[in-house]
Design an enzyme around this catalytic site. Structure first.
Site, mmCIF file in Angstrom:
data_model
loop_
_atom_site.group_PDB
_atom_site.id
_atom_site.type_symbol
_atom_site.label_atom_id
_atom_site.label_comp_id
_atom_site.label_asym_id
_atom_site.label_seq_id
_atom_site.Cartn_x
_atom_site.Cartn_y
_atom_site.Cartn_z
ATOM 1 N N LEU A 1 -36.649 -19.993 30.179
ATOM 2 C CA LEU A 1 -36.235 -21.064 29.263
ATOM 3 C C LEU A 1 -35.515 -20.522 28.039
ATOM 4 O O LEU A 1 -35.300 -21.227 27.072
ATOM 5 C CB LEU A 1 -37.450 -21.903 28.842
ATOM 6 C CG LEU A 1 -38.102 -22.703 29.967
ATOM 7 C CD1 LEU A 1 -39.427 -23.318 29.489
ATOM 8 C CD2 LEU A 1 -37.166 -23.798 30.474
ATOM 9 N N SER B 1 -33.330 -15.534 23.294
ATOM 10 C CA SER B 1 -32.087 -15.915 22.621
ATOM 11 C C SER B 1 -32.312 -17.033 21.604
ATOM 12 O O SER B 1 -31.551 -17.162 20.641
ATOM 13 C CB SER B 1 -31.018 -16.329 23.636
ATOM 14 O OG SER B 1 -31.430 -17.435 24.400
ATOM 15 N N ALA B 2 -33.369 -17.831 21.791
ATOM 16 C CA ALA B 2 -33.671 -18.878 20.807
ATOM 17 C C ALA B 2 -34.046 -18.258 19.459
ATOM 18 O O ALA B 2 -33.618 -18.734 18.399
ATOM 19 C CB ALA B 2 -34.795 -19.779 21.321
ATOM 20 N N ASP C 1 -26.913 -19.552 28.063
ATOM 21 C CA ASP C 1 -28.056 -19.951 27.258
ATOM 22 C C ASP C 1 -27.690 -20.029 25.778
ATOM 23 O O ASP C 1 -28.086 -20.957 25.062
ATOM 24 C CB ASP C 1 -29.204 -18.954 27.429
ATOM 25 C CG ASP C 1 -29.607 -18.783 28.884
ATOM 26 O OD1 ASP C 1 -29.034 -19.470 29.747
ATOM 27 O OD2 ASP C 1 -30.488 -17.948 29.158
#
Length: 353
Positions: free
Chosen positions: A119, A123-124, A167
């Site tokens: 998910l 990178s978030a 993403d």
């Protein structure tokens, strides 16, 4: 003095076309509000990267505690991600003659994105930190929107993370985005062509994931090398995967959800053909099969660990899917789509470059 700055970046679902973003293909991805990473930047006399009290644990009760913790959570938390984006952001600004005035800061983070679920949790964190620095140094208008996913990916590459741009684009743009990563665009522009779509085009979707998923980072290993080597099966199949996103874009515009379901299933089947069951993992395959057993369309959200499902027959089918997931020990929840959240200044800076 500048007040503290806070940003969230959300988990994402690769709806169609993944993993062709790594291979000059096309994808459609969704930013989802189910999970997010949060970064806080506070002005400071020194530049400080604060460890997370759980994710960056370095004190343990015993060797057993350390070993079991590493077995479940892995070796790496978010500190290394924050350090990497600081380095890459500075490098980008120096290369583009962007002045950074404002002094030092302290960065801290939190996240509720489940580990190893594909998910886009790493990178978030990087995306949220980048947004904090853009605002702290007041340079948001000087950094093109299209460049920001590249900056995030570059920071992850510093740490040996193998990934594509999909993403990071979803997390920068928010909402529902069609992405064209054709080689001609990547060579000429250094990035793809990213087209936001109306989120109301999406049917109800469901997220399925396992509490103890397999490591999504292993999935790309052999396919990438085979693609580089010119393997005809991989090359032709990956082109088919990319075309799934192109067809899916039209299906969404037409609200042809029967076609969408077929394309979701086809996306997974093509991936399975290339990677093989051993690379995909038993738990990951089981999640897809559980959904298909009740007639739902399903595919990986990323490289494994979670599945996105669509129930074309409506609420009764959703109930059957929920029962099947519960019986198999999987978690299921409705997908909550994040609206596009680019600010006007972002769009204007992009158009002016």
């Amino acid at each position: 003095m500048v007040n503290s700055i806070e940003h969230k970046a959300y988990a994402r679902i690769g709806l169609l076309g993944n993993p062709s973003d790594v291979y000059f293909g096309n994808t459609i991805a969704i930013s989802i509000a189910n999970f997010w990473a949060f970064v806080k930047l506070e002005p400071s006399n020194q530049l400080i990267i604060k460890p997370h009290p759980f994710n960056d644990l370095v004190e343990f009760n015993s060797l057993d505690h350390l070993a079991s913790r590493l077995e479940k959570e892995g070796y790496y938390g978010g500190v290394r991600l924050l350090m990497a984006i600081c380095k890459v952001f500075l490098k980008y600004c120096k290369k583009n003659n962007i002045p950074l005035e404002g002094g030092n800061f302290a960065l801290s983070y939190d996240t509720n994105i489940p580990r190893q679920t594909g998910l886009s949790g790493s990178s978030a964190i990087v995306c949220a930190a980048l947004n904090c620095m853009l605002d702290f140094y007041k340079v948001r208008h000087l950094v093109k929107v299209e460049d920001r996913p590249n900056i995030i990916l570059e920071a992850e590459k510093e740490l040996g993370i193998v990934a594509g741009l999909q993403d990071r684009v979803a997390q920068i743009y928010g909402g529902l985005v069609f992405m064209d990563f054709s080689k001609i665009h990547m060579d000429k522009l250094g990035h793809g062509i990213y087209t936001p779509m109306d989120v109301s085009l999406l049917p109800p979707l469901y997220l399925i994931y396992a509490e103890n998923p397999s490591d999504s980072g292993k999935v790309h290993s052999t396919v990438k090398q085979r693609w580089i080597n010119g393997d005809e099966l991989i090359r032709s199949t990956m082109n088919e995967v990319a075309n799934v996103a192109v067809e899916g874009r039209q299906a969404l515009l037409d609200k042809d959800y029967t076609k969408l379901a077929l394309l979701m299933n086809r996306n997974f089947d093509l991936r399975r053909k290339m990677f093989g069951d051993d690379a995909l993992g038993d738990i990951n395959i089981k999640m897809v099969e559980v959904a298909r057993e009740v007639g739902a369309a399903s595919k990986f959200t990323g490289s494994g660990g979670a599945v996105v499902a669509y129930c074309p027959d409506g609420s009764e089918q959703v109930k059957r899917l929920e029962i099947a997931c519960d019986k198999a020990g999987f978690i299921i929840q409705p997908v909550q789509v994040v609206p596009p959240y680019l600010k006007d200044i972002d769009v204007q800076s992009s158009l002016s470059k």
